[in-house]
Structures are given as C-alpha cells and as structure tokens.
Design a protein around this motif. Structure first.
Motif, PDB file in Angstrom:
ATOM      1  N   ALA A   1      15.089  19.914   0.265  1.00  0.00           N
ATOM      2  CA  ALA A   1      14.933  21.178  -0.443  1.00  0.00           C
ATOM      3  C   ALA A   1      14.100  22.156   0.378  1.00  0.00           C
ATOM      4  O   ALA A   1      13.264  21.747   1.193  1.00  0.00           O
ATOM      5  N   ILE A   2      14.325  23.424   0.123  1.00  0.00           N
ATOM      6  CA  ILE A   2      13.516  24.465   0.756  1.00  0.00           C
ATOM      7  C   ILE A   2      12.404  24.832  -0.210  1.00  0.00           C
ATOM      8  O   ILE A   2      12.660  25.263  -1.328  1.00  0.00           O
ATOM      9  N   GLY A   3      11.154  24.650   0.231  1.00  0.00           N
ATOM     10  CA  GLY A   3      10.042  24.947  -0.649  1.00  0.00           C
ATOM     11  C   GLY A   3       9.693  23.777  -1.548  1.00  0.00           C
ATOM     12  O   GLY A   3      10.347  22.734  -1.500  1.00  0.00           O
ATOM     13  N   GLY A   4       8.669  23.972  -2.374  1.00  0.00           N
ATOM     14  CA  GLY A   4       8.283  22.952  -3.345  1.00  0.00           C
ATOM     15  C   GLY A   4       7.759  21.685  -2.728  1.00  0.00           C
ATOM     16  O   GLY A   4       8.012  20.591  -3.258  1.00  0.00           O
ATOM     17  N   VAL A   5       7.019  21.805  -1.633  1.00  0.00           N
ATOM     18  CA  VAL A   5       6.588  20.627  -0.899  1.00  0.00           C
ATOM     19  C   VAL A   5       5.731  19.704  -1.761  1.00  0.00           C
ATOM     20  O   VAL A   5       5.711  18.489  -1.529  1.00  0.00           O
ATOM     21  N   THR A   6       5.026  20.221  -2.751  1.00  0.00           N
ATOM     22  CA  THR A   6       4.148  19.386  -3.572  1.00  0.00           C
ATOM     23  C   THR A   6       4.861  18.749  -4.763  1.00  0.00           C
ATOM     24  O   THR A   6       4.262  17.950  -5.476  1.00  0.00           O
ATOM     25  N   ASN A   7       6.127  19.095  -4.984  1.00  0.00           N
ATOM     26  CA  ASN A   7       6.863  18.644  -6.170  1.00  0.00           C
ATOM     27  C   ASN A   7       7.619  17.354  -5.887  1.00  0.00           C
ATOM     28  O   ASN A   7       8.635  17.360  -5.193  1.00  0.00           O
ATOM     29  N   SER A   8       7.165  16.253  -6.440  1.00  0.00           N
ATOM     30  CA  SER A   8       7.775  14.948  -6.157  1.00  0.00           C
ATOM     31  C   SER A   8       9.235  14.889  -6.608  1.00  0.00           C
ATOM     32  O   SER A   8      10.026  14.122  -6.041  1.00  0.00           O
ATOM     33  N   ARG A   9       9.615  15.695  -7.584  1.00  0.00           N
ATOM     34  CA  ARG A   9      10.990  15.645  -8.098  1.00  0.00           C
ATOM     35  C   ARG A   9      11.997  16.204  -7.103  1.00  0.00           C
ATOM     36  O   ARG A   9      13.202  15.986  -7.244  1.00  0.00           O
ATOM     37  N   LEU A  10      11.536  16.885  -6.071  1.00  0.00           N
ATOM     38  CA  LEU A  10      12.443  17.451  -5.079  1.00  0.00           C
ATOM     39  C   LEU A  10      12.707  16.500  -3.912  1.00  0.00           C
ATOM     40  O   LEU A  10      13.473  16.833  -3.010  1.00  0.00           O
ATOM     41  N   TYR A  11      12.102  15.337  -3.923  1.00  0.00           N
ATOM     42  CA  TYR A  11      12.242  14.392  -2.811  1.00  0.00           C
ATOM     43  C   TYR A  11      13.346  13.384  -3.120  1.00  0.00           C
ATOM     44  O   TYR A  11      13.335  12.707  -4.149  1.00  0.00           O
ATOM     45  N   GLN A  12      14.296  13.319  -2.189  1.00  0.00           N
ATOM     46  CA  GLN A  12      15.463  12.461  -2.399  1.00  0.00           C
ATOM     47  C   GLN A  12      15.219  11.020  -1.967  1.00  0.00           C
ATOM     48  O   GLN A  12      15.840  10.099  -2.499  1.00  0.00           O
ATOM     49  N   TYR A  13      14.382  10.850  -0.975  1.00  0.00           N
ATOM     50  CA  TYR A  13      14.210   9.517  -0.405  1.00  0.00           C
ATOM     51  C   TYR A  13      12.735   9.122  -0.410  1.00  0.00           C
ATOM     52  O   TYR A  13      11.860   9.959  -0.100  1.00  0.00           O
ATOM     53  N   TRP A  14      12.489   7.844  -0.701  1.00  0.00           N
ATOM     54  CA  TRP A  14      11.133   7.321  -0.802  1.00  0.00           C
ATOM     55  C   TRP A  14      11.028   5.988  -0.073  1.00  0.00           C
ATOM     56  O   TRP A  14      11.984   5.196  -0.056  1.00  0.00           O
ATOM     57  N   GLY A  15       9.843   5.751   0.478  1.00  0.00           N
ATOM     58  CA  GLY A  15       9.562   4.443   1.031  1.00  0.00           C
ATOM     59  C   GLY A  15       9.113   3.487  -0.063  1.00  0.00           C
ATOM     60  O   GLY A  15       8.992   3.865  -1.238  1.00  0.00           O
ATOM     61  N   GLN A  16       8.835   2.256   0.335  1.00  0.00           N
ATOM     62  CA  GLN A  16       8.466   1.226  -0.643  1.00  0.00           C
ATOM     63  C   GLN A  16       6.972   1.258  -0.975  1.00  0.00           C
ATOM     64  O   GLN A  16       6.541   0.637  -1.952  1.00  0.00           O
ATOM     65  N   GLY A  17       6.197   1.981  -0.180  1.00  0.00           N
ATOM     66  CA  GLY A  17       4.771   2.108  -0.441  1.00  0.00           C
ATOM     67  C   GLY A  17       3.936   1.131   0.365  1.00  0.00           C
ATOM     68  O   GLY A  17       4.391   0.041   0.718  1.00  0.00           O
ATOM     69  N   THR A  18       2.703   1.541   0.642  1.00  0.00           N
ATOM     70  CA  THR A  18       1.750   0.675   1.330  1.00  0.00           C
ATOM     71  C   THR A  18       0.396   0.816   0.631  1.00  0.00           C
ATOM     72  O   THR A  18      -0.024   1.923   0.293  1.00  0.00           O
ATOM     73  N   GLN A  19      -0.259  -0.300   0.418  1.00  0.00           N
ATOM     74  CA  GLN A  19      -1.515  -0.310  -0.343  1.00  0.00           C
ATOM     75  C   GLN A  19      -2.686   0.093   0.552  1.00  0.00           C
ATOM     76  O   GLN A  19      -2.856  -0.454   1.653  1.00  0.00           O
ATOM     77  N   VAL A  20      -3.486   1.009   0.047  1.00  0.00           N
ATOM     78  CA  VAL A  20      -4.748   1.382   0.687  1.00  0.00           C
ATOM     79  C   VAL A  20      -5.858   1.104  -0.314  1.00  0.00           C
ATOM     80  O   VAL A  20      -5.829   1.604  -1.439  1.00  0.00           O
ATOM     81  N   THR A  21      -6.819   0.296   0.113  1.00  0.00           N
ATOM     82  CA  THR A  21      -7.945  -0.040  -0.746  1.00  0.00           C
ATOM     83  C   THR A  21      -9.238   0.312  -0.014  1.00  0.00           C
ATOM     84  O   THR A  21      -9.455  -0.149   1.110  1.00  0.00           O
ATOM     85  N   VAL A  22     -10.066   1.125  -0.660  1.00  0.00           N
ATOM     86  CA  VAL A  22     -11.327   1.553  -0.065  1.00  0.00           C
ATOM     87  C   VAL A  22     -12.452   0.961  -0.901  1.00  0.00           C
ATOM     88  O   VAL A  22     -12.579   1.257  -2.089  1.00  0.00           O
ATOM     89  N   SER A  23     -13.265   0.132  -0.262  1.00  0.00           N
ATOM     90  CA  SER A  23     -14.373  -0.507  -0.969  1.00  0.00           C
ATOM     91  C   SER A  23     -15.644   0.323  -0.824  1.00  0.00           C
ATOM     92  O   SER A  23     -15.868   0.980   0.199  1.00  0.00           O
ATOM     93  N   SER A  24     -16.475   0.255  -1.845  1.00  0.00           N
ATOM     94  CA  SER A  24     -17.721   1.042  -1.834  1.00  0.00           C
ATOM     95  C   SER A  24     -18.871   0.258  -1.212  1.00  0.00           C
ATOM     96  O   SER A  24     -18.756  -0.921  -0.932  1.00  0.00           O
TER      97      SER A  24
END
Length: 123
Positions: free
Chosen positions: A100-123
């Motif tokens: 899509a043109i524009g709407g870079v922050t809108n997740s509904r405009l994204y056609q393809y997604w990865g499976q995700g990677t976990q990030v954990t930040v400890s205090s």
C-alpha cells in the motif's frame, strides 16, 4: 510463495542491545513498505518502526532515539537495531510487508507477516 523470516531475538538485560533481521523471499522487496510491529502478552499488536517506499523512517514515540530500522534492497532484508532496551520492550516482534501507499503505521495494510521472534528484556 512469500516468506518473511525473523531472527535475532533473545534475552537481554535492560540497557542492552539487540539487532533483529527479517529476510524476505518471493516478493519484489523494493516495492514494499517494510515495518516492525510487536505484541506483548495481553496487549494488542503495535507499530514499532517502518521504512516507506521512499525509504523514509517512521518510528513509534516509545522507541524514537533508541531503535533504528534499515533495509538492504540488495539482500531483501530489513533490520531493527534496538539500543537502550527497557523491560517494557519485551514482546514478540514481527516484521511485515505492505504494498500500500501510505499508512505505514496501520497493521491492517500489511499483506505479509513473519512468524515473530521473542525479545525479553530483564530488569
């Protein structure tokens, strides 16, 4: 077949850094806006940062000055450099591609997604 494969997640102490990578295949990489989103337990998926088709970076206020998104059109890969990490950055991070043109922050405009990677930040 379009594939987005994230890597680079892990466990890090607060104040540390991680670099996420998202390797893509099956799409004309230069023709897509690429972005990173994240989802923490019990929360909705939220925009983190993106690079538009004109290669303009856009960031969520919560990560400005700490995170940097870059893309390598030769390698069909987008990166997320995360510095000064905080416990509230803990989430599963997803890369996504939008034609899509524009709407870079809108997740509904994204056609393809990865499976995700976990990030954990400890205090």
């Amino acid at each position: 077949q379009v594939q987005l494969v994230e890597s680079g997640g892990g466990l890090v102490q607060a104040g540390g850094s991680l670099r996420l990578s998202c390797a893509t295949s099956g799409l004309t990489f230069s023709g897509y806006t690429m972005a990173w989103f994240r989802q923490a337990p019990g929360k909705e998926r939220e925009f983190v940062g993106g690079r538009t088709l004109r290669n303009v970076p856009v960031y969520a206020d919560s990560v400005k000055g700490r995170f940097t998104i870059s893309r390598d059109n030769g390698k069909n890969t987008v990166y997320l450099q995360m510095n000064s990490l905080k416990p509230e950055d803990t989430a599963v991070y997803y890369c996504a591609a939008s034609a899509a043109i524009g709407g870079v922050t809108n997740s509904r405009l994204y056609q393809y997604w990865g499976q995700g990677t976990q990030v954990t930040v400890s205090s």
